[in-house]
Scaffold this motif. Structure first.
Motif, PDB file in Angstrom:
ATOM      1  N   ASP A  50       0.866  -1.182   0.000  1.00 24.52           N
ATOM      2  CA  ASP A  50       0.000   0.000   0.000  1.00 24.52           C
ATOM      3  C   ASP A  50       0.906   1.236   0.000  1.00 24.52           C
ATOM      4  O   ASP A  50       1.060   1.926   0.997  1.00 24.52           O
ATOM      5  CB  ASP A  50      -0.896  -0.021   1.252  1.00 24.52           C
ATOM      6  N   ARG A  70       2.460   2.557   4.603  1.00 23.27           N
ATOM      7  CA  ARG A  70       1.553   2.502   5.756  1.00 23.27           C
ATOM      8  C   ARG A  70       1.672   1.120   6.386  1.00 23.27           C
ATOM      9  O   ARG A  70       1.731   0.117   5.677  1.00 23.27           O
ATOM     10  CB  ARG A  70       0.119   2.770   5.324  1.00 23.27           C
ATOM     11  N   TYR A  71       1.696   1.106   7.715  1.00 22.47           N
ATOM     12  CA  TYR A  71       1.795  -0.165   8.441  1.00 22.47           C
ATOM     13  C   TYR A  71       0.986   0.005   9.715  1.00 22.47           C
ATOM     14  O   TYR A  71       1.303   0.862  10.551  1.00 22.47           O
ATOM     15  CB  TYR A  71       3.258  -0.475   8.768  1.00 22.47           C
ATOM     16  N   SER A 106      -1.400   1.689  11.830  1.00 23.29           N
ATOM     17  CA  SER A 106      -1.899   3.066  11.754  1.00 23.29           C
ATOM     18  C   SER A 106      -0.773   4.075  11.572  1.00 23.29           C
ATOM     19  O   SER A 106      -0.986   5.279  11.732  1.00 23.29           O
ATOM     20  CB  SER A 106      -2.688   3.397  13.030  1.00 23.29           C
ATOM     21  N   GLU A 139       2.510   5.871   9.360  1.00 25.43           N
ATOM     22  CA  GLU A 139       3.037   6.187   8.043  1.00 25.43           C
ATOM     23  C   GLU A 139       4.534   6.413   8.167  1.00 25.43           C
ATOM     24  O   GLU A 139       4.997   7.027   9.137  1.00 25.43           O
ATOM     25  CB  GLU A 139       2.383   7.427   7.440  1.00 25.43           C
ATOM     26  N   GLY A 175       1.534   8.535  13.315  1.00 19.66           N
ATOM     27  CA  GLY A 175       0.887   7.339  13.837  1.00 19.66           C
ATOM     28  C   GLY A 175       1.619   6.732  15.013  1.00 19.66           C
ATOM     29  O   GLY A 175       2.618   7.283  15.504  1.00 19.66           O
ATOM     30  N   ASP A 218       3.977   0.838  15.708  1.00 18.21           N
ATOM     31  CA  ASP A 218       3.741   0.339  14.350  1.00 18.21           C
ATOM     32  C   ASP A 218       4.932   0.669  13.447  1.00 18.21           C
ATOM     33  O   ASP A 218       5.319  -0.134  12.592  1.00 18.21           O
ATOM     34  CB  ASP A 218       2.461   0.941  13.769  1.00 18.21           C
TER      35      ASP A 218
END
Length: 197
Positions: free
Chosen positions: A25, A131-132, A134, A136, A165, A169
Motif C-alpha cells: 500500500d 503505511r503499516y 496506523s 506512516e 501514527g 507500528d
C-alpha cells in the motif's frame, strides 16, 4: 525529533526493496536529486557536539537543516533533533531556523563564526510512503557519492523515516523490513561517514 532506521545496501538489494514497497500500500513514489553541503568551524565545533549544519539542493529547492545530538543508535534506529527551512544560503538559513524551533542562541552564534564546507554528499533518492498498521513512514533509497578532504566514496543505503501514527507500528515496520531483506544496520550518519574520509 526525527526518527529513522538506516541500513547499508547495494544496488540490487535496493531494487528488491523498492519492488517489495511498490507492491504494498505505497503512495507518493518519487525521485529527488540531492546535493548536500555540510558546514562546520575550522576546529570542528559542530562535529564535536555531534551536530550538523547542512545546505541541500533538493531538485531546484534549497533547504537549510540543523541536526542536534540524538540518543544512542539501536539496531539502526537513529533519533535526533532536526530543524529545516527554505534557504538559498547558510546565512539565510541560520536567520530563519529559529522560526521553526531551532535554538536561537546557537543559530545566532553560528552566524558570527567562520563556517567552511567540510564535506559534500550528492545522491539520488527514491522515496515511497508506506503505511503499516496506523503508522506512516517514508522509505528512502539513496545512491550517490560522499566527498571530503580530497577523497570520495560511494553511498548506497536504505532509510525508513517515521512520519505519523503509533511509534510501535513504525518500529514493527522497520523490524519487518530488516528481517525480510536481512538488512545490516548502519550506525553512522551520512555526514559522520563523509567526515571520516
Amino acid at each position: 525529533m526525527e526518527q529513522e532506521f538506516k541500513w547499508d545496501a547495494f544496488a540490487t538489494l535496493q531494487d528488491a526493496v523498492l519492488i517489495w514497497a511498490l507492491n504494498r500500500d505505497a503512495d507518493h513514489a518519487r525521485i529527488t536529486e540531492m546535493d548536500a553541503q555540510y558546514f562546520d568551524t575550522p576546529d570542528g565545533a559542530l562535529a564535536a557536539e555531534q551536530a550538523a549544519l547542512r545546505l541541500r539542493r533538493e531538485n531546484e529547492t534549497g533547504i537549510c537543516c540543523l541536526k542536534l545530538r540524538g540518543g544512542k543508535v539501536v539496531q539502526g534506529l537513529h533519533a535526533h533533533e532536526e530543524y529545516e527551512c527554505l534557504a538559498s544560503c547558510v546565512s539565510e538559513g541560520l536567520s530563519t531556523l529559529p522560526d521553526v524551533g531551532a535554538p536561537i542562541e546557537l543559530c545566532s552564534r553560528l552566524r558570527t563564526l567562520n563556517l567552511m564546507e567540510t564535506c559534500r554528499i550528492t545522491f539520488s533518492r527514491y522515496t515511497v510512503l508506506l503505511r503499516y498498521g496506523s503508522a506512516e513512514a517514508e522509505l528512502a533509497l539513496d545512491r550517490g557519492r560522499m566527498s571530503a578532504n580530497g577523497k570520495s566514496a560511494p553511498l548506497c543505503e536504505i532509510e525508513l523515516e517515521y512520519k505519523s501514527g503509533p511509534q510501535e507500528d513504525f518500529y514493527a515496520l522497520g523490524q519487518s523490513i530488516a528481517s525480510e531483506f536481512h538488512l545490516r544496520p548502519q550506525p553512522l550518519s551520512k555526514v559522520a561517514r563523509a567526515r571520516a574520509l
